[in-house]
Design a protein around this motif. Structure first.
Motif, short mmCIF file in Angstrom:
data_model
loop_
_atom_site.label_atom_id
_atom_site.label_comp_id
_atom_site.label_asym_id
_atom_site.label_seq_id
_atom_site.Cartn_x
_atom_site.Cartn_y
_atom_site.Cartn_z
N VAL A 1 15.84 0.82 -5.94
CA VAL A 1 15.12 -0.11 -6.49
C VAL A 1 13.77 0.02 -5.81
CG1 VAL A 1 16.97 -1.62 -7.25
CG2 VAL A 1 15.81 -1.91 -5.00
N ASP A 2 13.56 0.42 -4.80
CA ASP A 2 12.22 0.50 -4.47
C ASP A 2 11.42 1.85 -4.48
OD1 ASP A 2 12.18 -2.13 -3.54
OD2 ASP A 2 12.74 -1.67 -1.45
N MET B 1 11.74 -9.52 -5.68
CA MET B 1 10.80 -8.30 -6.11
C MET B 1 9.53 -8.13 -5.41
SD MET B 1 12.54 -8.02 -9.03
CE MET B 1 11.58 -6.75 -9.66
N LYS B 2 9.29 -6.84 -5.40
CA LYS B 2 8.29 -6.47 -4.88
C LYS B 2 7.05 -5.83 -5.25
CE LYS B 2 11.38 -5.70 -0.76
NZ LYS B 2 11.89 -4.79 0.31
N ARG B 3 6.06 -6.13 -4.95
CA ARG B 3 4.92 -5.38 -5.68
C ARG B 3 4.16 -4.55 -4.70
NH1 ARG B 3 2.43 -6.79 -10.45
NH2 ARG B 3 3.67 -8.46 -10.75
N GLY B 4 3.49 -3.52 -5.12
CA GLY B 4 2.73 -2.66 -4.25
C GLY B 4 1.48 -2.19 -5.21
N ARG B 5 0.48 -1.84 -4.57
CA ARG B 5 -0.82 -1.66 -5.11
C ARG B 5 -1.28 -0.24 -4.09
NH1 ARG B 5 -2.67 -4.10 -9.71
NH2 ARG B 5 -2.05 -6.36 -9.87
N MET B 6 -1.38 0.91 -5.15
CA MET B 6 -2.06 2.13 -4.07
C MET B 6 -3.38 2.00 -4.50
SD MET B 6 -1.10 5.97 -4.69
CE MET B 6 -1.70 6.04 -6.43
N GLN B 7 -4.27 1.94 -3.19
CA GLN B 7 -5.48 1.95 -3.03
C GLN B 7 -5.91 3.40 -2.62
OE1 GLN B 7 -6.78 -1.32 -0.69
NE2 GLN B 7 -6.15 -2.81 -2.12
N VAL B 8 -7.15 3.68 -3.24
CA VAL B 8 -7.72 5.09 -2.94
C VAL B 8 -9.06 4.88 -2.26
CG1 VAL B 8 -8.52 7.37 -3.78
CG2 VAL B 8 -6.55 6.30 -4.87
N ASN B 9 -9.26 4.85 -0.95
CA ASN B 9 -10.44 4.79 -0.25
C ASN B 9 -11.36 6.03 -0.61
OD1 ASN B 9 -9.32 2.36 0.84
ND2 ASN B 9 -8.48 3.58 2.51
N ARG C 1 10.81 9.09 -3.50
CA ARG C 1 9.83 8.42 -2.59
C ARG C 1 9.67 7.11 -2.76
NH1 ARG C 1 4.53 7.91 -3.20
NH2 ARG C 1 4.65 9.16 -5.18
N LEU C 2 9.77 6.30 -1.56
CA LEU C 2 9.71 4.72 -1.52
C LEU C 2 8.32 4.34 -1.75
CD1 LEU C 2 11.64 3.78 1.66
CD2 LEU C 2 12.38 3.57 -0.84
N HIS C 3 8.09 3.28 -2.47
CA HIS C 3 6.63 2.99 -2.75
C HIS C 3 6.05 2.35 -1.56
CE1 HIS C 3 3.78 0.41 -4.76
NE2 HIS C 3 3.66 1.23 -5.64
N GLU C 4 4.79 2.64 -1.38
CA GLU C 4 3.88 2.18 -0.41
C GLU C 4 3.69 0.65 -0.33
OE1 GLU C 4 0.78 4.91 -0.15
OE2 GLU C 4 2.31 6.51 0.64
#
Length: 390
Positions: free
Chosen positions: A278-279, A6-14, A380-383
Motif C-alpha cells: 500500500v506504500d 493514510m499517508k501522503r508524500g510529495r516529491m520535491q525536486v531541488n 519502490r516505497l514512496h518517499e
C-alpha cells in the motif's frame, strides 16, 4: 484491509545552480599530489632515456646523477605548473584574438623556461652537478638558454593537459544539461498526458450523470456530490510525480462509488490488496483509466451481476496490478497488439515515460471470459510519507 491511516508524500525536486569556478592559483592538495606524480613520472622517463644513451655510448657519467637531475628538473616544473595553468585559463586561445594570444603564450613559454632553468641551476645544480671552478656568466647563459627547447616542450605539455581537462569539463557539463533537458521534456510530456486524462475522465463522468438526470434525479444528485469529492482529491495532489498506492486506491473507491450509483447496486467490486504494497510509489491516476475502460467497454449495468476485480501484490521485487471484468471482452477483429483509446494509450505512454523498458503492460481477453489488464512496475516505497487521518 488497506484502509486505516493514510499517508501522503510529495516529491520535491531541488534546483541545482551550476556556477563556473573562478580563476585562481590555489590548488587543492589532491591536485598538487597529482601534478607532483605526473612530473615525477616525466623525470623517470627522461632519466631512463638519458641512462640508456650513456650506457650505449660507454659514457662515464654516473647514472644516479642523471636520475636525480631529471627528477629535480621535473619537480621545478611541477612548482611552475599552477602558474602555467592559470595563464592558459586567463588567456585562452580563442577567436578573434587567436594569433595575438599565440604570441603571448610564446612569450610566456620563453619566460617560464628561462626562470625554471635558472631556479634549477641555482638551487639543485650545485648539489647534483658541481659547477666548474671557473664558471662564467657566459657559461650560465648558455646553460639556461640551451634548455629553452625542453622548456617549450614542457609548457606545451601543460597546455595540452589544460585543454584536455577543459574539454572534459565542457563534455560533462553538456551531459548534465542534456540530462536536465531530457528530464524537463519527460516531465512536460507526463504533465501533458495527465492534463489530457483529466478532462476525459470528467467528460465521461458527466455523461454518466446526464443519463440519470431524468430517470433518477436523486441518484444524479448523489453522483454529482461524489464527483465533487473526486475533483477535490485530484486538485489536491496535482503536481505530484508519484503517490502511494493507497492514495490511488482511495481515489478508485470514490470513482467506483460514482459508478455504483449508475449501476443501481448491480456492481460487485472485489478488492485484493496486499497490505505490504500500500506504500508503493506509483504515478497518480495510473489505474483510474483502466477502471474507466472496464466500465465503458466491459461492464454495462444490464446483467444481473457485473463483477470487477482489482488485485495488487508484490511479485519478484515488482509491483503487480491486475484489473479484470466479466464483460464480453474485446471483439475478435480488434487489434490487441497496440493500445486503443485514450485510456489504455495514456497508461502505456506514461509507463514508458516513467520506467522505460523496466515495466510491463499487457491486456486482452481472459480465458475465463471478460477483459483483463496486467501491469508490472518496479516496487519502490514512496518517499517522504506522512500519516494523515483517513
Amino acid at each position: 484491509m488497506w484502509q486505516g491511516a493514510m499517508k501522503r508524500g510529495r516529491m520535491q525536486v531541488n534546483a541545482v545552480t551550476f556556477q563556473p569556478k573562478k580563476n585562481t592559483l590555489k590548488f587543492p592538495m589532491r591536485k598538487a599530489l597529482l601534478i607532483l606524480a605526473c612530473w615525477t613520472a616525466y623525470g623517470l622517463v627522461m632519466s631512463t632515456r638519458g641512462s640508456l644513451v650513456v650506457l650505449l655510448s660507454n659514457g662515464k657519467t654516473r647514472i644516479p646523477m642523471i636520475i636525480l637531475t631529471e627528477l629535480t628538473f621535473g619537480w621545478v616544473w611541477a612548482a611552475a605548473t599552477p602558474l602555467v595553468w592559470w595563464l592558459w585559463t586567463k588567456y585562452p586561445m580563442r577567436k578573434p584574438f587567436f594569433w595575438r594570444r599565440l604570441l603571448l603564450h610564446v612569450a610566456f613559454a620563453l619566460v617560464v623556461s628561462v626562470v625554471t632553468k635558472w631556479v634549477w641551476d641555482t638551487v639543485f645544480a650545485p648539489y647534483v652537478w658541481p659547477p666548474p671552478p671557473n664558471r662564467t656568466w657566459r657559461g650560465v647563459a648558455l646553460s639556461i638558454f640551451g634548455a629553452i627547447d625542453f622548456g617549450f616542450m614542457n609548457y606545451t605539455l601543460i597546455a595540452a593537459a589544460h585543454h584536455a581537462v577543459a574539454y572534459l569539463n565542457r563534455w560533462r557539463n553538456s551531459e548534465v544539461q542534456s540530462e536536465r533537458l531530457a528530464k524537463s521534456l519527460a516531465e512536460a510530456r507526463l504533465q501533458s498526458l495527465q492534463m489530457q486524462l483529466e478532462p476525459h475522465f470528467l467528460f465521461n463522468s458527466l455523461q454518466s450523470i446526464s443519463q440519470l438526470v431524468h430517470e433518477d434525479p436523486d441518484a444524479a444528485d448523489r453522483m454529482l456530490a461524489l464527483l465533487g469529492d473526486m475533483l477535490r482529491t485530484t486538485l489536491q495532489r496535482r503536481g505530484d510525480q508519484e503517490i502511494p498506492l493507497q492514495e490511488e486506491l482511495r481515489f478508485l473507491h470514490q470513482y467506483v462509488d460514482v459508478q455504483d450509483v449508475r449501476f443501481r447496486n448491480r456492481l460487485q467490486v472485489r478488492w485484493s490488496v496486499d497490505p505490504a504494497v500500500v506504500d508503493a510509489a506509483i504515478p497518480p491516476m495510473l489505474l483510474q483509466p483502466l477502471i474507466e475502460n472496464a466500465f465503458r467497454h466491459g461492464l454495462n449495468g444490464f446483467r444481473s451481476q457485473d463483477i470487477l476485480e482489482i488485485r495488487c501484490a508484490r511479485e519478484n521485487g515488482r509491483l503487480n496490478i491486475e484489473i479484470a471484468d466479466n464483460g464480453p471482452g474485446a471483439p475478435p477483429a480488434s487489434d490487441d497488439s497496440q493500445p486503443a483509446g485514450i485510456g489504455l494509450k495514456n497508461v502505456a505512454e506514461r509507463l514508458e515515460c516513467y520506467y522505460g523498458a523496466d515495466q510491463s503492460f499487457q491486456y486482452g481477453n481472459a480465458k475465463t471470459g471478460g477483459f483483463r489488464v496486467v501491469l508490472q512496475i518496479p516496487f519502490r516505497l514512496h518517499e517522504n510519507l506522512s500519516s494523515i487521518d483517513s
